[in-house]
Write a protein that holds these residues in place. Structure first.
Motif, PDB file in Angstrom:
ATOM      1  N   ARG A 223      25.460  51.042  31.988  1.00  0.00           N
ATOM      2  CA  ARG A 223      24.914  52.164  32.764  1.00  0.00           C
ATOM      3  C   ARG A 223      24.149  53.112  31.840  1.00  0.00           C
ATOM      4  N   ASP A 224      23.321  53.939  32.471  1.00  0.00           N
ATOM      5  CA  ASP A 224      22.462  54.896  31.769  1.00  0.00           C
ATOM      6  C   ASP A 224      23.111  56.285  31.924  1.00  0.00           C
ATOM      7  N   TYR A 225      23.769  56.765  30.863  1.00  0.00           N
ATOM      8  CA  TYR A 225      24.493  58.048  30.928  1.00  0.00           C
ATOM      9  C   TYR A 225      23.558  59.174  30.506  1.00  0.00           C
ATOM     10  N   ILE A 226      23.442  60.158  31.398  1.00  0.00           N
ATOM     11  CA  ILE A 226      22.519  61.264  31.128  1.00  0.00           C
ATOM     12  C   ILE A 226      23.336  62.569  31.097  1.00  0.00           C
ATOM     13  N   HIS A 227      23.142  63.321  30.018  1.00  0.00           N
ATOM     14  CA  HIS A 227      23.903  64.575  29.863  1.00  0.00           C
ATOM     15  C   HIS A 227      23.518  65.542  30.982  1.00  0.00           C
ATOM     16  N   VAL A 228      24.525  66.163  31.569  1.00  0.00           N
ATOM     17  CA  VAL A 228      24.288  67.045  32.709  1.00  0.00           C
ATOM     18  C   VAL A 228      23.367  68.218  32.338  1.00  0.00           C
ATOM     19  N   SER A 229      23.377  68.640  31.080  1.00  0.00           N
ATOM     20  CA  SER A 229      22.471  69.734  30.694  1.00  0.00           C
ATOM     21  C   SER A 229      21.027  69.233  30.602  1.00  0.00           C
ATOM     22  N   ASP A 230      20.848  67.946  30.311  1.00  0.00           N
ATOM     23  CA  ASP A 230      19.504  67.367  30.404  1.00  0.00           C
ATOM     24  C   ASP A 230      19.057  67.312  31.864  1.00  0.00           C
ATOM     25  N   LEU A 231      19.973  66.909  32.747  1.00  0.00           N
ATOM     26  CA  LEU A 231      19.632  66.921  34.180  1.00  0.00           C
ATOM     27  C   LEU A 231      19.218  68.325  34.601  1.00  0.00           C
ATOM     28  N   ALA A 232      19.999  69.315  34.157  1.00  0.00           N
ATOM     29  CA  ALA A 232      19.722  70.703  34.541  1.00  0.00           C
ATOM     30  C   ALA A 232      18.306  71.101  34.108  1.00  0.00           C
ATOM     31  N   ARG A 233      17.938  70.744  32.873  1.00  0.00           N
ATOM     32  CA  ARG A 233      16.582  71.041  32.384  1.00  0.00           C
ATOM     33  C   ARG A 233      15.534  70.327  33.233  1.00  0.00           C
ATOM     34  N   TYR A 263      24.565  51.929  28.021  1.00  0.00           N
ATOM     35  CA  TYR A 263      25.783  51.690  27.241  1.00  0.00           C
ATOM     36  C   TYR A 263      26.787  50.956  28.119  1.00  0.00           C
ATOM     37  N   SER A 264      27.542  50.050  27.505  1.00  0.00           N
ATOM     38  CA  SER A 264      28.520  49.281  28.276  1.00  0.00           C
ATOM     39  C   SER A 264      29.791  50.105  28.478  1.00  0.00           C
ATOM     40  N   VAL A 265      30.584  49.672  29.440  1.00  0.00           N
ATOM     41  CA  VAL A 265      31.875  50.321  29.690  1.00  0.00           C
ATOM     42  C   VAL A 265      32.730  50.255  28.425  1.00  0.00           C
ATOM     43  N   ASP A 286      39.190  42.285  37.578  1.00  0.00           N
ATOM     44  CA  ASP A 286      38.038  41.585  38.173  1.00  0.00           C
ATOM     45  C   ASP A 286      36.895  42.569  38.443  1.00  0.00           C
ATOM     46  N   ARG A 287      35.724  42.001  38.675  1.00  0.00           N
ATOM     47  CA  ARG A 287      34.588  42.828  39.089  1.00  0.00           C
ATOM     48  C   ARG A 287      34.905  43.538  40.405  1.00  0.00           C
ATOM     49  N   ARG A 288      34.292  44.717  40.608  1.00  0.00           N
ATOM     50  CA  ARG A 288      34.387  45.372  41.909  1.00  0.00           C
ATOM     51  C   ARG A 288      33.183  44.943  42.733  1.00  0.00           C
ATOM     52  N   PRO A 289      33.343  44.766  44.046  1.00  0.00           N
ATOM     53  CA  PRO A 289      32.189  44.364  44.847  1.00  0.00           C
ATOM     54  C   PRO A 289      31.097  45.438  44.780  1.00  0.00           C
ATOM     55  N   GLY A 290      29.857  45.009  44.662  1.00  0.00           N
ATOM     56  CA  GLY A 290      28.737  45.952  44.713  1.00  0.00           C
ATOM     57  C   GLY A 290      28.385  46.600  43.385  1.00  0.00           C
ATOM     58  N   ASP A 291      29.047  46.219  42.296  1.00  0.00           N
ATOM     59  CA  ASP A 291      28.707  46.791  40.981  1.00  0.00           C
ATOM     60  C   ASP A 291      27.685  45.890  40.280  1.00  0.00           C
ATOM     61  N   PRO A 292      26.433  46.291  40.189  1.00  0.00           N
ATOM     62  CA  PRO A 292      25.472  45.473  39.449  1.00  0.00           C
ATOM     63  C   PRO A 292      25.786  45.464  37.952  1.00  0.00           C
ATOM     64  N   ALA A 293      25.352  44.410  37.240  1.00  0.00           N
ATOM     65  CA  ALA A 293      25.634  44.289  35.807  1.00  0.00           C
ATOM     66  C   ALA A 293      25.026  45.465  35.033  1.00  0.00           C
ATOM     67  N   THR A 294      23.778  45.783  35.339  1.00  0.00           N
ATOM     68  CA  THR A 294      23.041  46.758  34.534  1.00  0.00           C
ATOM     69  C   THR A 294      22.272  47.715  35.442  1.00  0.00           C
ATOM     70  N   LEU A 295      22.376  49.006  35.161  1.00  0.00           N
ATOM     71  CA  LEU A 295      21.553  50.011  35.869  1.00  0.00           C
ATOM     72  C   LEU A 295      21.002  50.964  34.819  1.00  0.00           C
ATOM     73  N   VAL A 296      19.755  50.745  34.444  1.00  0.00           N
ATOM     74  CA  VAL A 296      19.142  51.586  33.411  1.00  0.00           C
ATOM     75  C   VAL A 296      17.777  52.045  33.920  1.00  0.00           C
ATOM     76  N   SER A 297      17.453  53.310  33.672  1.00  0.00           N
ATOM     77  CA  SER A 297      16.212  53.890  34.201  1.00  0.00           C
ATOM     78  C   SER A 297      15.005  53.546  33.352  1.00  0.00           C
ATOM     79  N   ASP A 298      13.865  53.563  34.009  1.00  0.00           N
ATOM     80  CA  ASP A 298      12.589  53.726  33.312  1.00  0.00           C
ATOM     81  C   ASP A 298      12.246  55.208  33.466  1.00  0.00           C
ATOM     82  N   PRO A 299      12.369  56.010  32.407  1.00  0.00           N
ATOM     83  CA  PRO A 299      12.159  57.453  32.550  1.00  0.00           C
ATOM     84  C   PRO A 299      10.713  57.899  32.317  1.00  0.00           C
ATOM     85  N   SER A 300       9.761  56.952  32.334  1.00  0.00           N
ATOM     86  CA  SER A 300       8.406  57.316  31.897  1.00  0.00           C
ATOM     87  C   SER A 300       7.708  58.275  32.862  1.00  0.00           C
ATOM     88  N   ARG A 301       8.046  58.207  34.165  1.00  0.00           N
ATOM     89  CA  ARG A 301       7.379  59.142  35.084  1.00  0.00           C
ATOM     90  C   ARG A 301       7.798  60.586  34.784  1.00  0.00           C
TER      91      ARG A 301
END
Ligand SMILES: NC(=O)c1ccc[n+]([C@@H]2O[C@H](COP(=O)([O-])OP(=O)(O)OC[C@H]3O[C@@H](n4cnc5c(N)ncnc54)[C@H](O)[C@@H]3O)[C@@H](O)[C@H]2O)c1
Length: 331
Positions: A223-233, A263-265, A286-301
């Motif tokens: 997953r793509d972990y983003i600091h909440v203060s970065d989100l705030a900015r 980053y992985s779990v 086991d895997r949970r239903p509906g959890d994709p392997a990878t979720l990472v952003s393209d932040p270029s926009r």
């Protein structure tokens, strides 16, 4: 530029950090919240209005009373698992109530809105490595559907009126204010980093890794972990963008807020052990239903349109700040 901002859901996790960032950038935020999941001690604005998102008249009055020039809208139910069990509750709180907000904005003549959307609108994308905003919106649970529905509503309203909005699609919000003035306090907590830290603190017996056979380097989800203060900015940058235009025409722009780095779990757990200097029990499941392997952003926009990029989102920083918030007042 009118810098009076109504922050709906401003007593919540991301909202309270955004109020601090808005103040630091010279805005005057007014918090509007029903305190269903927000905290009164996380309100940092001078003015606070207690009210429901569904209350069109109260919202319009708050906008007139405080001469509001723009709105940031965080108020929502956020737990995807619960949305599968109680979808109508989610459609009422997240979608129907947002109709009242848009009507109230029209009543009060407010035309700028930043909306909290989510990476959950992308669902399971099989083609793209990095998720970019032009991919089809195809959420896989009612929570994500409610966010996609609001995005559609914003797009349609922009075409019909002068509403200018940006939907910020957050990836995994995490961390806490570096001065520990506010942080993550969801109940129930379902997010990985606070759960890992509660385990490190001895408040939970163990942390579970769901799925160890994903096609990733160590087999756990990324997953793509983003600091909440970065989100705030990011919200400050989005508001500045919306307020800078004098055009009458409406607009709707979805923008990812993420780091572009996953980053992985298992990596999160190892970093938490190192940062906290605690050892704790890790269980594989086991895997949970509906959890994709990878979720990472393209932040270029976000880089291109907002001049924004993540600055505080190194995993060490996120976990250190979250840990310090959990242990605030203890040293
Ligand atoms: N936390 C994440 O990782 C994450 C990721 C993607 C998107 N989001 C979105 O960001 C937003 C904020 O998330 P958060 O983690 O800060 O949640 P939160 O629960 O901490 O904050 C939500 C705030 O909205 C208020 N609220 C909820 N319903 C309301 C209503 N009907 N009327 C008035 N106030 C109401 C709550 O009291 C709370 O203060 C949500 O819209 C969520 O869907 C969060």
């Amino acid at each position: 530029m009118n810098k009076n901002v109504l922050v709906i859901g401003g007593a919540g996790y991301i909202g309270s950090h955004t109020v601090l960032a808005l103040q630091e950038a010279g805005f005057s935020p007014v918090v509007y919240d029903n305190f269903s999941s927000g905290h009164r001690d996380a309100v940092f604005s001078e003015y606070v209005v207690e009210g429901e998102l569904a209350d069109r008249a109260r919202l319009a009055q708050a906008m007139r009373d405080h001469r509001i020039g723009s709105v940031v809208h965080f108020a929502a139910l956020i737990e995807a698992g619960q949305s599968v069990i109680e979808p109508l509750l989610f459609y009422r709180n997240n979608v129907a109530s947002t109709v009242s907000l848009l009507e109230a904005m029209q009543d009060a003549g407010v035309t700028r809105l930043v909306f909290s959307s989510t990476a959950a609108v992308y669902g399971n994308q099989t083609e793209a490595e990095l998720l970019h905003e032009d991919l089809p919106v195809q959420p896989i649970n009612p929570y994500g559907q409610t966010k996609a529905a609001v995005e559609a509503m914003l797009r349609d309203t922009a075409a019909a009126s002068g509403l200018k909005s940006i939907a910020l699609r957050y990836f995994n919000a995490s961390g806490a204010d570096a001065r520990a003035r506010t942080g993550e306090r969801h109940d129930p907590e379902t997010h990985l980093i606070p759960l890992v830290l509660q385990t490190a603190a001895g408040e939970r017996e163990q942390i579970t890794v769901f799925g160890t056979d994903y096609p990733t380097e160590d087999g756990s989800c990324i997953r793509d972990y983003i600091h909440v203060s970065d989100l705030a900015r990011g919200h400050v940058a989005a508001l500045e963008k919306l307020l800078a235009t004098n055009e009458d025409a409406g607009s709707f722009t979805p923008i990812n807020l993420g780091t572009g780095q996953g980053y992985s779990v298992r990596a999160v757990i190892e970093t938490a052990k190192r940062v906290t200097n605690r050892s704790f029990t890790v269980v594989e499941s086991d895997r949970r239903p509906g959890d994709p392997a990878t979720l990472v952003s393209d932040p270029s926009r976000a880089h291109a349109l907002l001049g924004w990029r993540a600055e505080h989102s190194a995993l060490d920083t996120i976990i250190t700040d979250a840990w310090n918030f959990m242990n605030r007042g203890m040293s």
